[in-house]
Write a protein that holds these residues in place. Structure first.
Motif, PDB file in Angstrom:
ATOM      1  N   ALA A 113     -26.695  46.718 -53.215  1.00 37.59           N
ATOM      2  CA  ALA A 113     -26.156  47.252 -51.965  1.00 37.59           C
ATOM      3  C   ALA A 113     -25.895  48.742 -52.071  1.00 37.59           C
ATOM      4  N   VAL A 114     -25.372  49.167 -53.230  1.00 37.69           N
ATOM      5  CA  VAL A 114     -25.116  50.594 -53.424  1.00 37.69           C
ATOM      6  C   VAL A 114     -26.423  51.379 -53.428  1.00 37.69           C
ATOM      7  N   ILE A 173     -30.261  55.109 -50.605  1.00 37.09           N
ATOM      8  CA  ILE A 173     -31.526  55.375 -49.924  1.00 37.09           C
ATOM      9  C   ILE A 173     -31.298  55.728 -48.457  1.00 37.09           C
ATOM     10  N   VAL A 174     -30.412  54.985 -47.804  1.00 36.02           N
ATOM     11  CA  VAL A 174     -30.143  55.240 -46.389  1.00 36.02           C
ATOM     12  C   VAL A 174     -29.511  56.616 -46.196  1.00 36.02           C
ATOM     13  N   VAL A 175     -28.570  56.970 -47.067  1.00 38.42           N
ATOM     14  CA  VAL A 175     -27.901  58.270 -46.940  1.00 38.42           C
ATOM     15  C   VAL A 175     -28.875  59.415 -47.176  1.00 38.42           C
ATOM     16  N   THR A 204     -31.346  63.290 -40.636  1.00 44.09           N
ATOM     17  CA  THR A 204     -30.876  63.260 -39.254  1.00 44.09           C
ATOM     18  C   THR A 204     -29.786  64.291 -39.028  1.00 44.09           C
ATOM     19  N   PHE A 205     -28.838  64.368 -39.953  1.00 45.69           N
ATOM     20  CA  PHE A 205     -27.740  65.322 -39.820  1.00 45.69           C
ATOM     21  C   PHE A 205     -28.251  66.760 -39.851  1.00 45.69           C
ATOM     22  N   VAL A 206     -29.135  67.066 -40.781  1.00 45.54           N
ATOM     23  CA  VAL A 206     -29.625  68.442 -40.932  1.00 45.54           C
ATOM     24  C   VAL A 206     -30.413  68.882 -39.700  1.00 45.54           C
ATOM     25  N   GLU A 207     -31.361  68.070 -39.231  1.00 48.04           N
ATOM     26  CA  GLU A 207     -32.177  68.471 -38.095  1.00 48.04           C
ATOM     27  C   GLU A 207     -31.356  68.554 -36.807  1.00 48.04           C
ATOM     28  N   THR A 208     -30.315  67.718 -36.689  1.00 49.34           N
ATOM     29  CA  THR A 208     -29.471  67.797 -35.495  1.00 49.34           C
ATOM     30  C   THR A 208     -28.626  69.064 -35.501  1.00 49.34           C
ATOM     31  N   LYS A 209     -28.019  69.381 -36.636  1.00 51.30           N
ATOM     32  CA  LYS A 209     -27.140  70.542 -36.720  1.00 51.30           C
ATOM     33  C   LYS A 209     -27.898  71.866 -36.669  1.00 51.30           C
ATOM     34  N   ARG A 227     -37.237  60.188 -35.890  1.00 49.53           N
ATOM     35  CA  ARG A 227     -38.180  60.828 -36.812  1.00 49.53           C
ATOM     36  C   ARG A 227     -37.892  60.415 -38.257  1.00 49.53           C
ATOM     37  N   ALA A 228     -36.610  60.441 -38.631  1.00 48.73           N
ATOM     38  CA  ALA A 228     -36.240  60.075 -40.000  1.00 48.73           C
ATOM     39  C   ALA A 228     -36.499  58.597 -40.268  1.00 48.73           C
ATOM     40  N   LEU A 229     -36.258  57.740 -39.276  1.00 51.56           N
ATOM     41  CA  LEU A 229     -36.465  56.307 -39.459  1.00 51.56           C
ATOM     42  C   LEU A 229     -37.952  55.985 -39.648  1.00 51.56           C
ATOM     43  N   ILE A 230     -38.808  56.600 -38.832  1.00 53.90           N
ATOM     44  CA  ILE A 230     -40.251  56.379 -38.987  1.00 53.90           C
ATOM     45  C   ILE A 230     -40.723  56.942 -40.327  1.00 53.90           C
ATOM     46  N   GLY A 231     -40.176  58.086 -40.722  1.00 46.84           N
ATOM     47  CA  GLY A 231     -40.547  58.645 -42.013  1.00 46.84           C
ATOM     48  C   GLY A 231     -40.131  57.758 -43.172  1.00 46.84           C
TER      49      GLY A 231
END
Length: 307
Positions: free
Chosen positions: A80-81, A86-88, A95-100, A131-135
């Motif tokens: 789980a960890v 991987i998700v983070v 997602t955070f970087v491209e949004t900000k 975009r990040a999810l498809i990648g």
């Protein structure tokens, strides 16, 4: 001036390659889509950045697992960890970087690229997340059928006229260049037949704004189509004719009239600047100079004494 003799250089049907985007206000956006080469380099930089982020997140996760009691740490918790890491790293962080940053990852910043929406607007969280999810699942690293999905993503990007990958198609985005090369635009010089008249003409009423309009027209005239080219030429020639005295010789083509006024104005500005520098040098010798040679070992020539 003879309006029947335009003396305008031949026009060219220029259609710059771009994205073809039109905003809601009916404004065409002249943007250059990013292709495979620049995006591959940006991806390589982003992979290096993700590797560093992955190392830091994995280190934190390892410390957390080490401090937990052995009774709590089992294969399920470790799995789980690792899934959270991987998700983070591959989903939350991009997602955070491209949004900000309004669509600019570290690699895209280095290459001068930006992600925008299909309508030309800035991307939102949902666009960056898609975009990040498809990648993550299909493209890179492509947890779903790797190698096969990589080939499909590469073919999709090459076949797209705007270089869009699967993530762009799903999110309704595309990647464009922020920096565009500025083309050299030739501005004609002084026509020999009008040099004598221009030297005695009064150009004091020709302000900087009108001169800038004339310069822009002369530099872009070959790209303008008819009848807009001739219409703009006549309008500028008429405006200049009301401000320049005496008028140019009879039957002077409007194109040559514009060239002569702009060239003479440029010549007078250069002469005025040179005269100002000469006065400054006489009053304050060496003013504005560091007194040091840009090349070590080469002596600096002293200023000429005032006469």
């Amino acid at each position: 001036m003879n309006a029947d003799f335009p003396a305008v250089p031949p026009t060219a049907d220029v259609s710059p390659a771009g994205t073809g985007l039109v905003t809601a206000e009916a404004v065409a956006l002249d943007l250059r889509p990013a292709r495979l080469g620049s995006r591959a380099i940006a991806l390589g930089i982003d992979i290096l950045m993700l590797g560093m982020v992955s190392g830091m997140v994995s280190l934190v996760a390892g410390v957390v697992l080490a401090v937990l009691p052995d009774s709590l740490v089992d294969d399920a918790l470790v799995g789980a960890v690792m899934t959270m890491v991987i998700v983070v790293v591959l989903l939350a962080f991009p997602t955070f970087v491209e949004t900000k940053t309004n669509g600019r990852s570290v690699g895209k910043m280095a290459m001068g690229l930006r992600v925008i929406r299909e309508d030309g607007g800035p991307i939102r969280v949902r666009h960056a997340f898609t975009r990040a999810l498809i990648g993550l699942t299909v493209e890179w690293p492509g947890l779903l059928l790797p190698f096969l999905t990589w080939a499909g993503s590469l073919i999709t990007m090459i076949a797209s006229d705007k270089g869009r990958r699967l993530g762009d198609l799903a999110a309704g985005t595309l990647v464009v260049h922020e920096r565009r090369p500025v083309p050299f635009r030739f501005v004609p010089g002084m026509p020999a037949a009008l040099a004598g008249w221009a030297a005695t003409a009064d150009l004091s009423a020709v302000d900087d704004e009108l001169a800038a309009q004339v310069r822009q027209y002369l530099s872009r005239a070959p790209e303008l189509s008819e009848p807009y080219n001739s219409s703009l030429l006549r309008m500028l020639a008429h405006e200049l004719g009301t401000r320049v005295t005496p008028p140019p010789p009879p039957n002077t083509p409007p194109w040559l009239f514009l060239c002569a006024v702009l060239a003479e104005r440029r010549r007078r500005s250069a002469a005025q600047l040179a005269a100002g520098r000469l006065v400054t040098e006489r009053v304050l010798p060496g003013f504005g100079r560091s007194g040091r040679s840009p090349f070590p070992g080469v002596p600096v020539r002293p200023a000429s004494p005032a006469r």
